[in-house]
Design an enzyme around this catalytic site. Structure first.
Site, short mmCIF file in Angstrom:
data_model
loop_
_atom_site.label_atom_id
_atom_site.label_comp_id
_atom_site.label_asym_id
_atom_site.label_seq_id
_atom_site.Cartn_x
_atom_site.Cartn_y
_atom_site.Cartn_z
N ILE A 29 0.83 -1.19 0.00
CA ILE A 29 0.00 0.00 0.00
C ILE A 29 0.87 1.25 0.00
O ILE A 29 0.57 2.24 -0.68
CB ILE A 29 -0.94 0.00 1.22
CG1 ILE A 29 -1.87 -1.20 1.18
CG2 ILE A 29 -1.75 1.29 1.28
CD1 ILE A 29 -2.65 -1.39 2.48
N ASP A 94 14.31 2.94 11.06
CA ASP A 94 14.08 1.58 11.55
C ASP A 94 13.11 1.68 12.72
O ASP A 94 13.48 2.14 13.81
CB ASP A 94 15.40 0.95 11.99
CG ASP A 94 15.23 -0.48 12.46
OD1 ASP A 94 14.08 -0.96 12.55
OD2 ASP A 94 16.25 -1.14 12.74
N ASN A 121 2.25 4.52 7.78
CA ASN A 121 1.78 3.41 6.98
C ASN A 121 2.42 2.07 7.35
O ASN A 121 1.77 1.03 7.29
CB ASN A 121 2.06 3.71 5.49
CG ASN A 121 1.90 2.50 4.60
OD1 ASN A 121 0.80 2.15 4.19
ND2 ASN A 121 3.02 1.82 4.30
N SER A 169 -4.79 1.82 10.45
CA SER A 169 -5.26 0.85 11.43
C SER A 169 -5.69 -0.40 10.67
O SER A 169 -5.14 -0.70 9.61
CB SER A 169 -6.40 1.44 12.27
OG SER A 169 -6.79 0.53 13.26
N TYR A 199 -1.50 -8.07 17.60
CA TYR A 199 -1.68 -7.21 16.43
C TYR A 199 -2.88 -6.28 16.61
O TYR A 199 -2.79 -5.07 16.39
CB TYR A 199 -1.86 -8.07 15.18
CG TYR A 199 -2.27 -7.30 13.95
CD1 TYR A 199 -1.35 -6.51 13.26
CD2 TYR A 199 -3.58 -7.35 13.46
CE1 TYR A 199 -1.71 -5.81 12.12
CE2 TYR A 199 -3.95 -6.65 12.33
CZ TYR A 199 -3.02 -5.88 11.66
OH TYR A 199 -3.39 -5.18 10.54
N LYS A 203 -3.53 -1.91 16.72
CA LYS A 203 -4.43 -1.16 15.85
C LYS A 203 -5.50 -0.40 16.65
O LYS A 203 -5.95 0.67 16.22
CB LYS A 203 -5.08 -2.10 14.83
CG LYS A 203 -4.06 -2.72 13.87
CD LYS A 203 -3.21 -1.66 13.19
CE LYS A 203 -2.23 -2.21 12.19
NZ LYS A 203 -1.44 -1.16 11.50
N VAL A 230 -6.48 -6.11 1.89
CA VAL A 230 -5.41 -6.17 0.89
C VAL A 230 -4.62 -7.44 1.14
O VAL A 230 -3.82 -7.51 2.08
CB VAL A 230 -4.51 -4.93 0.96
CG1 VAL A 230 -3.46 -4.97 -0.14
CG2 VAL A 230 -5.34 -3.66 0.86
N ASN A 234 3.15 -7.91 1.79
CA ASN A 234 4.21 -8.59 2.54
C ASN A 234 3.80 -8.91 3.97
O ASN A 234 4.48 -9.68 4.65
CB ASN A 234 5.48 -7.72 2.56
CG ASN A 234 6.11 -7.62 1.19
OD1 ASN A 234 5.96 -8.52 0.37
ND2 ASN A 234 6.84 -6.54 0.95
#
Length: 327
Positions: A29, A94, A121, A169, A199, A203, A230, A234
């Site tokens: 994205i 990083d 992002n 998010s 995770y 968010k 999406v 990766n």
């Protein structure tokens, strides 16, 4: 999805000095977010930790932008063009090293006198349990704490331009149905289940600090976005590379993506609309949550609870200050 990002305003770099910072802009994205900001005339700082990967991504972005720009020029015939390409610059960042994030912010503060758009992002999703050198669970630091620090450091530049901060998010934040302290690591067996709770917590925190920043800084537009499902990203690489079961997860993600998913470029549309649309204002939209294509939505009860958001804010400030970051 019928919405077209060409409806958003374009800027001439020679006249309008527009600056954007995008974390994780070298893939997925983020790649398309950088592409469109560049095509809309922005000077974009592309944040990443691998200079080779980011440089290669920027070359590909420029090549694609030139291709699309030439198609646009061909369609003009003798008309004067109204679109201009901006510029790209790599910024070593990083997110698993807060001192590195601090140095990246300091570099932007030295080089720029304003910032129009900050796009938080970058992120990791459902990875194995790991603690960073700063003492945080890796998803919590990468997805939330590092972006919190970066945003706080760049507030002076954002105030100068009445800028915007767009933080990614996820629909996955709904997994958390009861507030828990952010130092809860969910380090239990089996990891492939509890990693999703880790995770989701990050968010939820991203939405909460967006709301708190909007309250504390009403002259800057802060929004959080869910880009859509999406699947070609990766973020799922850990699962698809697992021995034996990796092929199962790959097939599962392919099916879900085919039935419900959006492309990486379509996933970037919510970010782009919140970054550039003149319809959004600090008066009407500050602190809001948007979903696929930039559609206004409502986050979960936990993410929307201001008492919980205040607790998240206080905890984060304390943790950063305990580590020597004066914010």
């Amino acid at each position: 999805m019928t919405w077209d990002p060409s409806e958003l305003p374009y800027y001439n770099p020679q006249v309008d000095d527009r600056v954007a910072v995008v974390t994780g802009g070298n893939s997925g994205i983020g790649w398309f977010t950088v592409l469109h900001l560049y095509m809309h005339g922005f000077r974009v700082y592309v944040c990443g930790r691998n200079s080779h990967k980011v440089s290669r991504a920027m070359d590909d972005i420029i090549e694609e932008a030139v291709r699309r720009h030439n198609l646009y020029l061909k369609g003009l015939h003798d008309q004067k063009p109204t679109r201009y390409l901006g510029s790209l610059q790599y910024l070593h960042t990083d997110l698993t090293d807060l001192k590195c994030v601090d140095r990246a912010a300091a570099k932007i503060l030295r080089m720029e006198n304003h910032l129009d758009v900050l796009v938080n992002n970058a992120g990791v999703m459902a990875v194995p349990y790991e603690i960073t050198k700063d003492g945080f669970e890796i998803q919590m630091q990468t997805n939330y704490i590092a972006h919190f620090l970066l945003t706080m450091r760049l507030l002076p530049l954002l105030r100068c331009s009445h800028g915007r901060v767009v933080t990614l998010s996820s629909l996955g934040h709904h997994i958390i149905f009861k507030y828990s302290k952010l130092d809860e690591t969910w380090n239990y067996f089996p990891n492939f289940v509890f990693t999703w709770f880790r995770y989701a917590m990050t968010k939820v925190a991203s939405i909460q600090y967006t709301k708190m920043l909007a309250i504390k800084n009403p002259d800057i537009l802060f929004v959080s976005v869910h880009p859509g499902l999406v699947m070609n990203t990766n973020l799922f690489s850990f699962w698809t590379r697992l021995p034996l079961v990796g092929i199962f997860f790959w097939l599962l993600f392919q099916v879900v993506g085919f039935m419900f998913g959006v492309s990486n470029e379509q996933g970037a549309y919510s970010t782009l609309r919140c970054s550039l649309s003149q319809e959004l204002t600090t008066t009407n939209d500050n602190g809001k949550y948007f979903t696929t294509g930039g559609k206004e939505s409502r986050s979960s009860y936990v993410a929307n609870n201001l008492d919980d958001a205040a607790s998240t804010w206080i905890w984060t400030m304390k943790q950063l200050r305990n580590r020597g970051f004066d914010i």
